[in-house]
Design an enzyme around this catalytic site. Structure first.
Site, short mmCIF file in Angstrom:
data_model
loop_
_atom_site.label_atom_id
_atom_site.label_comp_id
_atom_site.label_asym_id
_atom_site.label_seq_id
_atom_site.Cartn_x
_atom_site.Cartn_y
_atom_site.Cartn_z
N GLN A 110 1.51 -53.24 -29.06
CA GLN A 110 0.40 -54.16 -29.33
C GLN A 110 0.32 -55.28 -28.29
OE1 GLN A 110 0.80 -55.50 -33.34
NE2 GLN A 110 -0.01 -53.62 -34.23
N SER A 134 -7.60 -53.89 -27.05
CA SER A 134 -7.72 -54.73 -28.24
C SER A 134 -7.96 -56.19 -27.85
CB SER A 134 -6.46 -54.62 -29.10
OG SER A 134 -6.36 -53.33 -29.66
N ASP A 169 -1.73 -54.02 -25.42
CA ASP A 169 -3.00 -53.37 -25.76
C ASP A 169 -4.17 -54.20 -25.23
OD1 ASP A 169 -5.05 -51.94 -26.80
OD2 ASP A 169 -4.31 -51.90 -28.86
N TYR A 178 -8.12 -44.57 -34.16
CA TYR A 178 -9.54 -44.61 -33.84
C TYR A 178 -10.33 -43.78 -34.85
CZ TYR A 178 -8.27 -46.45 -29.23
OH TYR A 178 -7.78 -47.22 -28.22
N ARG A 221 -1.77 -46.87 -29.18
CA ARG A 221 -1.89 -47.88 -30.24
C ARG A 221 -0.78 -47.68 -31.27
NH1 ARG A 221 -8.24 -49.52 -31.21
NH2 ARG A 221 -8.31 -50.83 -29.37
#
Length: 524
Positions: free
Chosen positions: A127, A133, A130, A231, A122
């Site tokens: 992104q 996500s 990801d 996280y 991350r």
């Protein structure tokens, strides 16, 4: 390279790893695309749509595995699918290597390279790849919709002739991607939304989305998310007790609870206990997005919806992204496509598996006969570490009084200086300018000073409507322009006409802006 997406065989899985649109983009990278017959049917993508995009449709999964160099899947492969992998072949899918050690060893034994989409680091550059996500975003949105489907009232409050309906109160536990998506959906539906997270740096994000952050009465500093890859980190026993105490206070008030709290590589922490469920009102709803890892609610049953004796509905479904298969497949296939873009930097159809790249190295769990999990930490932090905020010093009454006196003296000095400088300039102008000019100039200077003093003391929120009205009133210049229109000079007439036109815009525009601004402060 040849890239193929087989049909998902996991029960109830409707997603597919390749869509017709993503196949078109993969072809631009120089790759050839394959798909198993019916792979996209459950997500709304027909075989004809794939063929129209130039994708080769093969009849069986076995034939597809034999035909392609890269296999793209959604769910982790089964043992039978893993045995179909050959040396040098690449598998891209969710894999969860920490929980699938036997599968990892089998894939390595087959000589395949495995890229786990759940292991994409991350960091900002990653992104676009990801997938966790992407799927969490859908799950958070769908969780609110599912809660609304099981909740017997409106989310938003209403006042009707038939009576008053209070707004629903929603608590969202965990403000990761799924939590933030749930917050956005809940607030947009009009519910009073509360959110909690153990990471202190997300409080501003929660409040900026219109929800209220639930603060704990806990003195110790919690670990910053930057140290754990963005996280949440495991909490101390003391923090957990403070957390549960706060949730027990909130439980009787909440209509809907959506829990999203997960720690990578661990079972879901139990945050909503039996006594909290029993304290909730009949008709309340709990949606547990952590059900696949055991659930945040003590009573959650995986893949089932239950109703407790006191009338609380607990939803433990684990297939929220699959329930929106078309959207989920579009996002996931885009993540796959971006991964292939990084693997094909020259866009010539040749995969360059660069293990020096943070993203590729982080996601690769087996490569060239070696297990490469766990990966080293990325060189760049997921998020910047939060700087500790200094508490404002409490001033004593004497210090506060001294501060006010100092501010008053400073303001007085600045005003006296301005008046002195202005007076000196006016005296200087009086020595050289004619008397007719000075009479107008003095009026001008005084009007500027008075206007400055008036504006200076007005609240900032009223500056725009005040300035709009001031602009309209100050358009008295239109009178001068009207007087000059009758002049004999054509240049003066043109300039006067332009002045009337622009001053008219100033007048009407000023009052229109004022009306719109003041309407923002009205309740209806």
């Amino acid at each position: 390279m040849k890239i193929g997406a087989p049909k998902e065989i996991f029960a109830g899985e409707n997603r597919v790893a390749m869509t017709p649109d993503s196949a078109l983009q993969l072809k631009k990278l120089g790759h050839e695309c394959y798909v198993e017959t019916g792979a996209g049917q459950a997500a709304g993508f027909s075989d004809a749509a794939y063929e129209a995009a130039g994708v080769n449709v093969v009849k069986t999964a076995a034939a597809l595995f034999k035909s392609v160099d890269v296999v793209a899947k959604v769910r982790p492969p089964t043992e039978a699918e893993t045995k179909r992998l050959t040396e040098g072949q690449t598998l891209i899918s969710f894999f969860y290597p920490a929980q699938s050690k036997e599968l990892l060893e089998l894939a390595n034994k087959q000589g395949a390279t495995v890229i786990a989409m759940d292991m994409v680091p991350r960091i900002s550059r990653a992104q676009k790849m990801d997938a966790l996500s992407s799927m969490a975003n859908i799950a958070g949105y769908r969780a609110v919709i599912e809660a609304g489907n099981n909740f017997g009232r409106f989310f938003t409050g209403q006042v009707t002739a038939a009576g008053k309906v209070p707004p629903a109160k929603v608590l969202i536990i965990g403000a990761g991607v799924a939590g933030l998506a749930a917050i956005g959906t809940s607030t947009s539906l009009g519910a009073i939304t509360y959110a909690f997270d153990v990471r202190p740096e997300v409080a501003e994000q929660i409040e900026s989305m219109g929800a209220e952050f639930v603060y704990l009465d806990f003195a110790d500093q919690t670990q910053d998310g930057a140290a754990t890859g963005g996280y949440a980190a495991p909490s101390s026993p003391e923090f957990r007790e403070a957390q549960l105490k706060k949730f027990r206070e909130l439980a009787p008030e909440m209509d809907i609870v959506i829990s999203t709290a997960l720690i990578p590589g661990r079972d879901a922490p139990v945050l909503w206990t039996r006594d909290m469920v029993e304290a909730m009102k009949p008709g309340s709803v709990i949606v547990d997005l952590a059900a696949e890892r055991g659930g945040n609610c003590e009573l959650t049953v995986k893949d089932e919806k239950i109703v407790t004796p006191n009338g609380v509905t607990i939803v433990g479904y684990t297939d929220f992204p699959s329930r929106m298969a078309a959207q989920a497949s579009t996002l996931y296939s885009t993540n796959i496509r971006h991964m292939m873009t990084d693997l094909t930097p020259a866009k010539d159809g040749v995969v360059n598996h660069n293990m020096d790249d943070d993203v590729i190295r982080g996601a690769t769990v087996t490569h060239k006969g070696a297990i490469t999990f766990p990966p080293p930490p990325p060189k760049i932090q997921a998020i910047a570490a939060q700087k500790p905020k200094e508490k404002a010093k409490e001033l004593t009454p004497e210090e506060r009084r001294a501060q006010e006196v100092a501010a008053f003296k400073a303001q007085t000095r600045s005003q006296v200086t301005l008046l002195a400088v202005g007076g000196a300039l006016m005296l200087l102008a009086g020595l050289y300018a004619p008397a007719s000019f000075m009479s107008h100039f003095i009026v001008f200077v005084l009007s500027v000073f008075v206007g400055f003093q008036v504006i200076w003391n007005v609240s900032h929120s009223l500056h725009t409507p005040l300035m709009a009205v001031t602009n309209a009133i100050s358009s008295i210049i239109i009178l001068g322009a009207l007087m000059q229109i009758g002049s004999g000079s054509s240049l003066v007439i043109v300039l006067a006409a332009l002045s009337v036109f622009m001053a008219g815009i100033n007048i009407f525009g000023g009052f229109m802006v004022t009306r719109r601004m003041l309407a923002m402060f009205q309740k209806s």
